[in-house]
Design a protein around this motif. Structure first.
Motif, PDB file in Angstrom:
ATOM      1  N   ASP A  49       1.172  -1.090   0.138  1.00  0.00           N
ATOM      2  CA  ASP A  49      -0.319  -0.350   0.315  1.00  0.00           C
ATOM      3  C   ASP A  49       0.885   1.278   0.280  1.00  0.00           C
ATOM      4  OD1 ASP A  49       0.696   0.769   2.735  1.00  0.00           O
ATOM      5  OD2 ASP A  49      -0.829  -0.390   3.117  1.00  0.00           O
ATOM      6  N   ALA A  50       0.320   2.268  -0.279  1.00  0.00           N
ATOM      7  CA  ALA A  50       1.168   4.245  -0.628  1.00  0.00           C
ATOM      8  C   ALA A  50       1.946   3.587   1.246  1.00  0.00           C
ATOM      9  CB  ALA A  50      -0.022   5.155  -0.638  1.00  0.00           C
ATOM     10  N   SER A  51       0.762   3.743   2.612  1.00  0.00           N
ATOM     11  CA  SER A  51       2.216   3.756   3.363  1.00  0.00           C
ATOM     12  C   SER A  51       3.400   2.987   2.757  1.00  0.00           C
ATOM     13  CB  SER A  51       1.189   3.670   4.556  1.00  0.00           C
ATOM     14  OG  SER A  51       2.015   4.087   6.071  1.00  0.00           O
ATOM     15  N   THR A  55       7.535   4.361   3.734  1.00  0.00           N
ATOM     16  CA  THR A  55       7.735   4.447   4.865  1.00  0.00           C
ATOM     17  C   THR A  55       9.436   3.641   3.936  1.00  0.00           C
ATOM     18  OG1 THR A  55       6.553   3.376   6.688  1.00  0.00           O
ATOM     19  CG2 THR A  55       8.072   2.575   6.105  1.00  0.00           C
ATOM     20  N   LEU A  56       9.439   2.285   2.905  1.00  0.00           N
ATOM     21  CA  LEU A  56      10.495   2.062   2.409  1.00  0.00           C
ATOM     22  C   LEU A  56      11.298   2.912   1.591  1.00  0.00           C
ATOM     23  CD1 LEU A  56       8.798  -1.304   0.886  1.00  0.00           C
ATOM     24  CD2 LEU A  56      10.631  -0.946   2.942  1.00  0.00           C
ATOM     25  N   ALA A  57      11.044   4.497   1.037  1.00  0.00           N
ATOM     26  CA  ALA A  57      11.302   4.928   0.694  1.00  0.00           C
ATOM     27  C   ALA A  57      12.204   5.439   1.620  1.00  0.00           C
ATOM     28  CB  ALA A  57      10.386   5.874  -0.724  1.00  0.00           C
ATOM     29  N   ARG A  58      11.143   6.209   2.569  1.00  0.00           N
ATOM     30  CA  ARG A  58      11.914   7.491   3.323  1.00  0.00           C
ATOM     31  C   ARG A  58      13.738   6.390   3.888  1.00  0.00           C
ATOM     32  NH1 ARG A  58       6.881   8.156   5.484  1.00  0.00           N
ATOM     33  NH2 ARG A  58       7.437   7.304   7.163  1.00  0.00           N
TER      34      ARG A  58
END
Length: 133
Positions: A49-51, A55-58
């Motif tokens: 999901d987008a969240s 989180t992974l990108a951050r």
């Protein structure tokens, strides 16, 4: 269930219990995954999901959460390393290195000056690309 970082061994340990059965792993069995420095890790999931993606990108972008950036610069040898530091991580974000011509007289001196200017521009570019001002 638990994540632990061993700074001395440069290793991340992720421990937990198996939640789905696999032919090689029993359901409910305990496991610990050890991930060493520079180890490649792939995370797969049927649907993110987008969240979770955010989180992974951050987590993967140390520069976005860095508290400090450090540029170690040896201008005489045209070598530099840029590090970003977070609360839990020191990561090399960039390295810049250029070869200087041998000798420092006449035309070689002009080429050396040009290489040093190019080196400083690349250092500036590395700062611009990896440091969130």
């Amino acid at each position: 269930d638990a994540v632990d970082y061993d700074g001395a061994g440069d290793e991340l340990r992720v421990a937990g219990t198996t939640r789905t059965e696999h032919e090689l792993v029993k359901l409910g069995s305990h496991h610990t995954l050890q991930i060493g420095l520079r180890a490649r890790v792939s995370l797969r999931k049927a649907a993110w999901d987008a969240s979770q993606r955010a989180t992974l990108a951050r987590a993967a972008d140390a520069a976005s959460t860095a508290d400090l950036a450090c540029l170690l610069l040896d201008a005489e040898r045209c070598r530099a390393k840029l590090f970003v530091l977070t609360e839990r991580l020191v990561k090399q974000a960039a390295a810049v290195e250029l070869a200087l011509p041998k000798g420092t007289h006449g035309a070689r001196s002009k080429r050396a000056d040009a290489q040093k200017a190019k080196f400083l521009h690349r250092c500036r570019d590395a700062l611009a690309a990896h440091v969130r001002w």
